[in-house]
Design an enzyme around this catalytic site. Structure first.
Site, PDB file in Angstrom:
ATOM      1  CE  LYS A  64      -8.623  -3.194   3.808  1.00  0.00           C
ATOM      2  NZ  LYS A  64      -7.971  -2.265   2.906  1.00  0.00           N
TER       3      LYS A  64
ATOM      4  CD1 TRP B  73      -2.227  -2.163   1.770  1.00  0.00           C
ATOM      5  CD2 TRP B  73      -3.034  -1.133  -0.042  1.00  0.00           C
ATOM      6  NE1 TRP B  73      -3.268  -2.915   1.283  1.00  0.00           N
ATOM      7  CE2 TRP B  73      -3.783  -2.322   0.186  1.00  0.00           C
ATOM      8  CE3 TRP B  73      -3.354  -0.329  -1.138  1.00  0.00           C
ATOM      9  CZ2 TRP B  73      -4.843  -2.705  -0.654  1.00  0.00           C
ATOM     10  CZ3 TRP B  73      -4.406  -0.717  -1.966  1.00  0.00           C
ATOM     11  CH2 TRP B  73      -5.131  -1.883  -1.714  1.00  0.00           C
TER      12      TRP B  73
ATOM     13  CG  ASP C 199      -3.314   3.856   4.349  1.00  0.00           C
ATOM     14  OD1 ASP C 199      -4.353   3.597   4.994  1.00  0.00           O
ATOM     15  OD2 ASP C 199      -3.026   3.317   3.259  1.00  0.00           O
TER      16      ASP C 199
HETATM   17  C1  LIG Z   1      -7.374  -1.707   1.874  1.00  0.00           C
HETATM   18  C2  LIG Z   1      -6.309  -0.687   1.988  1.00  0.00           C
HETATM   19  C3  LIG Z   1      -6.212   0.400   1.104  1.00  0.00           C
HETATM   20  C4  LIG Z   1      -7.120   0.563  -0.098  1.00  0.00           C
HETATM   21  O1  LIG Z   1      -8.408   0.814   0.249  1.00  0.00           O
HETATM   22  P1  LIG Z   1      -9.523   1.157  -0.866  1.00  0.00           P
HETATM   23  O2  LIG Z   1     -10.655   1.620  -0.034  1.00  0.00           O
HETATM   24  O3  LIG Z   1      -9.768  -0.095  -1.627  1.00  0.00           O
HETATM   25  O4  LIG Z   1      -8.970   2.208  -1.737  1.00  0.00           O
HETATM   26  C5  LIG Z   1      -5.215   1.319   1.323  1.00  0.00           C
HETATM   27  N1  LIG Z   1      -4.362   1.207   2.346  1.00  0.00           N
HETATM   28  C6  LIG Z   1      -4.423   0.165   3.212  1.00  0.00           C
HETATM   29  C7  LIG Z   1      -3.447   0.094   4.324  1.00  0.00           C
HETATM   30  C8  LIG Z   1      -5.403  -0.799   3.059  1.00  0.00           C
HETATM   31  O5  LIG Z   1      -5.458  -1.827   3.913  1.00  0.00           O
END
Ligand SMILES: *Cc1c(COP(=O)(O)O)cnc(C)c1O
Length: 365
Positions: free
Chosen positions: A200, A106, A176
């Site tokens: 998540k 990511w 993030d």
């Molecule tokens: C799942 C995830 C993303 C991407 O999320 P989307 O909503 O599909 O854009 C980005 N960063 C991390 C750490 C993730 O787990």
């Protein structure tokens, strides 16, 4: 429970398991939301009814994260990955530089988008080590002239989590936290911005929670496009255009559920225990199971490991499905097994996996 409401142990990395009481509540309120005769998806986002929903979601995040008044809670669309672009479009600028800490896939994607906007300085890159660990605090040096520092507090695919907050030394810190937000207490004062796709730990996909402080908002360029402008989104209370009303509603319900569990501190203890049981099962398997991340960087949310062969990985997944579990296949880029055990994932499901690991190792050694 009848067969159409039977639940299984869902280890999916995201969209992921939601608390059953949240789903039940959403079902109860589906046809007539709070006596309105309409579902939440059918009412105006400008109505006072939706205003309550927005306040509940915002208030829930605020209380759970202990946010001071100078932090704004925004609900955006486009997923967490959209922030990979929106952040540099606001805070990098053609002549600017930003520092990126890359501990997994990511973070790598975030760098790619930022590179289109300006100069990216990768101050830690775990790629050559196969993304198996987070840097130690002394290994990263933030550049004093950097516009911001970006990192991923939990790399969902690799199963690598920071167990400390990076010290930005005064440079705005952007995190993030898609896969570990609200899983443990954090020191919010260290961050200018934290963001997370909801699917998540917070709710359904399609809504991204952005927590951003007033100071960082001042760095938004003057003539920014309205829907890329964090300041505009903050001043319109996430209603610069029609927000994901359904998603925001569920985020509010998930926050309410989490508060009933005792909040972030209480859930952190449960999360630690769930992760401990799985890592113990790996470590006590005489090498049958191998953990992917180094012990000091092991994720409490995404437990990644593999068996002695890809054939056994596959047989393990099939057996897990036979036992009523789902979502254990590792990401296609890394293979192996990944057990995602976010806040809503029950302890009994972890125990069921531990039992499977014990039995499977005994039979296939
Ligand atoms: C799942 C995830 C993303 C991407 O999320 P989307 O909503 O599909 O854009 C980005 N960063 C991390 C750490 C993730 O787990």
């Amino acid at each position: 429970m009848s067969s159409d409401t039977k639940r299984i142990y869902n280890f999916s990395s995201g969209p992921a398991v939601l608390p059953v009481p949240v789903l039940q509540r959403a079902r109860e309120e589906m046809l007539s939301f709070r006596g309105s005769g309409m579902s939440i998806m059918e009412i105006s986002h400008r109505s006072s009814l939706f205003d309550e929903v927005l306040m509940a979601a915002e208030g829930g995040v605020r209380r759970l994260m202990n946010l001071p008044d100078n932090y704004n809670v925004l609900f955006l669309q486009g997923g967490a990955a959209f922030q990979f672009s929106m952040i540099p479009l606001n805070f990098l600028g053609a002549n600017g530089t930003a520092d990126y800490v890359v501990t997994g896939i990511w973070g790598e994607k975030a760098v790619k988008e930022a590179g289109r906007c300006g100069r990216v300085n990768i101050i830690y890159d775990g790629k050559d080590d196969g993304y198996k660990r987070a840097p130690r605090p002394g290994e990263i040096n933030v550049s004093a002239n950097s516009g911001y520092v970006h990192y991923t507090s939990n790399e969902t695919i690799d199963g690598v989590e920071f167990n400390y907050d990076i010290d930005g030394g005064g440079v705005p810190m952007i995190c993030d936290a898609s896969s570990n937000i609200l899983s443990k207490p954090i020191d919010i004062g260290r961050y200018s911005m934290i963001y997370a796709g909801a699917q998540k730990n917070l709710g359904p996909s399609g809504v991204t929670v952005v927590i951003i402080n007033d100071e960082l908002l001042e760095h938004v360029p003057k003539n920014q496009h309205s829907l890329l402008d964090y300041r505009n989104i903050a001043s319109s209370r996430s209603m610069a255009n029609t927000p994901n009303t359904w998603g925001i509603y569920l985020v509010g319900l998930v926050c309410e559920w989490l508060e009933q569990q005792g909040g972030v501190e209480a859930i952190a203890k449960v999360n630690d225990e769930k992760a401990r049981r799985l890592y113990d099962a790996i470590d006590n398997s005489d090498g049958f199971y191998s953990g992917r991340a180094e012990p000091g960087s092991r994720s409490r949310m995404n437990i990644t490991f593999h068996l002695p062969s890809v054939e056994l990985d596959e047989a393990f997944c099939s057996e897990s499905e036979r036992r009523g579990m789902s979502g254990l296949r590792g990401h296609r880029s890394v293979g192996g097994i990944r057990a995602s055990i976010y806040n809503a994932f029950p302890l009994e499901g972890v125990d069921a996996l531990v039992d499977l690991m014990r039995d499977f190792a005994a039979e296939n050694r």
